[in-house]
Design an enzyme around this catalytic site. Structure first.
Site, PDB file in Angstrom:
ATOM      1  N   TYR A   1       0.798  -1.235   0.000  1.00 26.45           N
ATOM      2  CA  TYR A   1       0.000   0.000   0.000  1.00 26.45           C
ATOM      3  C   TYR A   1       0.828   1.283   0.000  1.00 26.45           C
ATOM      4  O   TYR A   1       0.270   2.377  -0.053  1.00 26.45           O
ATOM      5  CB  TYR A   1      -0.948  -0.007   1.210  1.00 26.45           C
ATOM      6  CG  TYR A   1      -1.928  -1.164   1.173  1.00 26.45           C
ATOM      7  CD1 TYR A   1      -2.856  -1.274   0.143  1.00 26.45           C
ATOM      8  CD2 TYR A   1      -1.920  -2.153   2.153  1.00 26.45           C
ATOM      9  CE1 TYR A   1      -3.739  -2.335   0.087  1.00 26.45           C
ATOM     10  CE2 TYR A   1      -2.803  -3.223   2.114  1.00 26.45           C
ATOM     11  CZ  TYR A   1      -3.713  -3.311   1.076  1.00 26.45           C
ATOM     12  OH  TYR A   1      -4.599  -4.357   1.012  1.00 26.45           O
TER      13      TYR A   1
ATOM     14  N   HIS B   1      -8.614   2.116  -5.629  1.00 25.19           N
ATOM     15  CA  HIS B   1      -7.807   1.233  -4.790  1.00 25.19           C
ATOM     16  C   HIS B   1      -6.346   1.550  -5.003  1.00 25.19           C
ATOM     17  O   HIS B   1      -5.925   1.825  -6.138  1.00 25.19           O
ATOM     18  CB  HIS B   1      -8.064  -0.238  -5.141  1.00 25.19           C
ATOM     19  CG  HIS B   1      -9.482  -0.625  -4.905  1.00 25.19           C
ATOM     20  ND1 HIS B   1      -9.978  -0.873  -3.655  1.00 25.19           N
ATOM     21  CD2 HIS B   1     -10.519  -0.742  -5.757  1.00 25.19           C
ATOM     22  CE1 HIS B   1     -11.269  -1.143  -3.745  1.00 25.19           C
ATOM     23  NE2 HIS B   1     -11.617  -1.060  -5.013  1.00 25.19           N
TER      24      HIS B   1
HETATM   25  O1  LIG Z   1      -8.101  -2.602   2.438  1.00 26.51           O
HETATM   26  C1  LIG Z   1      -7.862  -2.836   1.271  1.00 26.51           C
HETATM   27  C2  LIG Z   1      -7.210  -1.830   0.431  1.00 26.51           C
HETATM   28  C3  LIG Z   1      -7.674  -1.793  -1.018  1.00 26.51           C
HETATM   29  O2  LIG Z   1      -8.923  -1.158  -1.095  1.00 26.51           O
HETATM   30  C4  LIG Z   1      -6.654  -0.951  -1.815  1.00 26.51           C
HETATM   31  O3  LIG Z   1      -6.717   0.266  -1.717  1.00 26.51           O
HETATM   32  O4  LIG Z   1      -5.803  -1.499  -2.518  1.00 26.51           O
HETATM   33  C5  LIG Z   1      -7.794  -3.213  -1.595  1.00 26.51           C
HETATM   34  C6  LIG Z   1      -8.699  -4.080  -0.738  1.00 26.51           C
HETATM   35  O5  LIG Z   1      -8.775  -5.388  -1.276  1.00 26.51           O
HETATM   36  C7  LIG Z   1      -8.140  -4.178   0.675  1.00 26.51           C
HETATM   37  O6  LIG Z   1      -9.009  -4.928   1.488  1.00 26.51           O
END
Ligand SMILES: O=C1C[C@@](O)(C(=O)O)C[C@@H](O)[C@@H]1O
Length: 146
Positions: A22, A98
């Site tokens: 992330y 995302h």
């Molecule tokens: O919490 C997250 C972060 C997310 O939303 C992303 O920003 O990549 C992707 C989701 O699958 C995950 O549960």
């Protein structure tokens, strides 16, 4: 132009949470980047780990003067029909973003990430560009309004 940014579950710990997936930016740093990139946009930022709070926030937009919503629902993406229904009730554009590429993560074993119950009711979605996904999402809202 007024845009609401909704950060869903577990996004409060960005920066410390699996940075190899992330990134190292915190949520506040991402919010600051958006304010700098879009000085003419009036932003409201909202984060919650509680599904019902996100639903309440979305419900509050009915009859509001917001022009659009950008939402990263976090894991709620994959199963929250409540958030989906709240988005369906809105007339303003909602863009799902995302940080990570949820489709490639699904192919690499986390199958549950392949399904977003949210994207069918959004104007569009952007994934996989880290914090740039947020910039691209806001740009999409701004440019589609022009
Ligand atoms: O919490 C997250 C972060 C997310 O939303 C992303 O920003 O990549 C992707 C989701 O699958 C995950 O549960």
């Amino acid at each position: 132009m007024k845009i609401l940014i909704i950060h869903g579950v577990n996004l409060n710990i960005l920066g410390k949470r699996e940075p190899e997936i992330y990134g190292t930016l915190t949520l506040d740093e991402i919010n600051e980047i958006l304010k700098k990139e879009f000085p003419d946009v009036e932003f409201e930022f909202f984060q919650s780990n509680f599904e019902g709070e996100i639903v309440n926030k979305l419900n509050s937009l009915i009859d509001s003067d917001f022009d659009g919503v950008l939402i990263n629902p976090g894991a709620f993406t994959h199963y929250s029909y409540a958030i989906r229904d709240a988005i369906s009730s809105l007339k303003i554009p909602v863009v799902e973003v995302h940080l990570s590429n949820i489709q490639s993560r699904a192919e690499r074993g986390e199958k549950f990430r392949a399904k977003s119950v949210i994207s069918p009711v959004c104007k569009g979605y952007i994934a996989g560009f880290g914090y740039l996904s947020y910039i691209l999402g806001v740009e999409a809202i701004v440019k589609s309004k022009q």
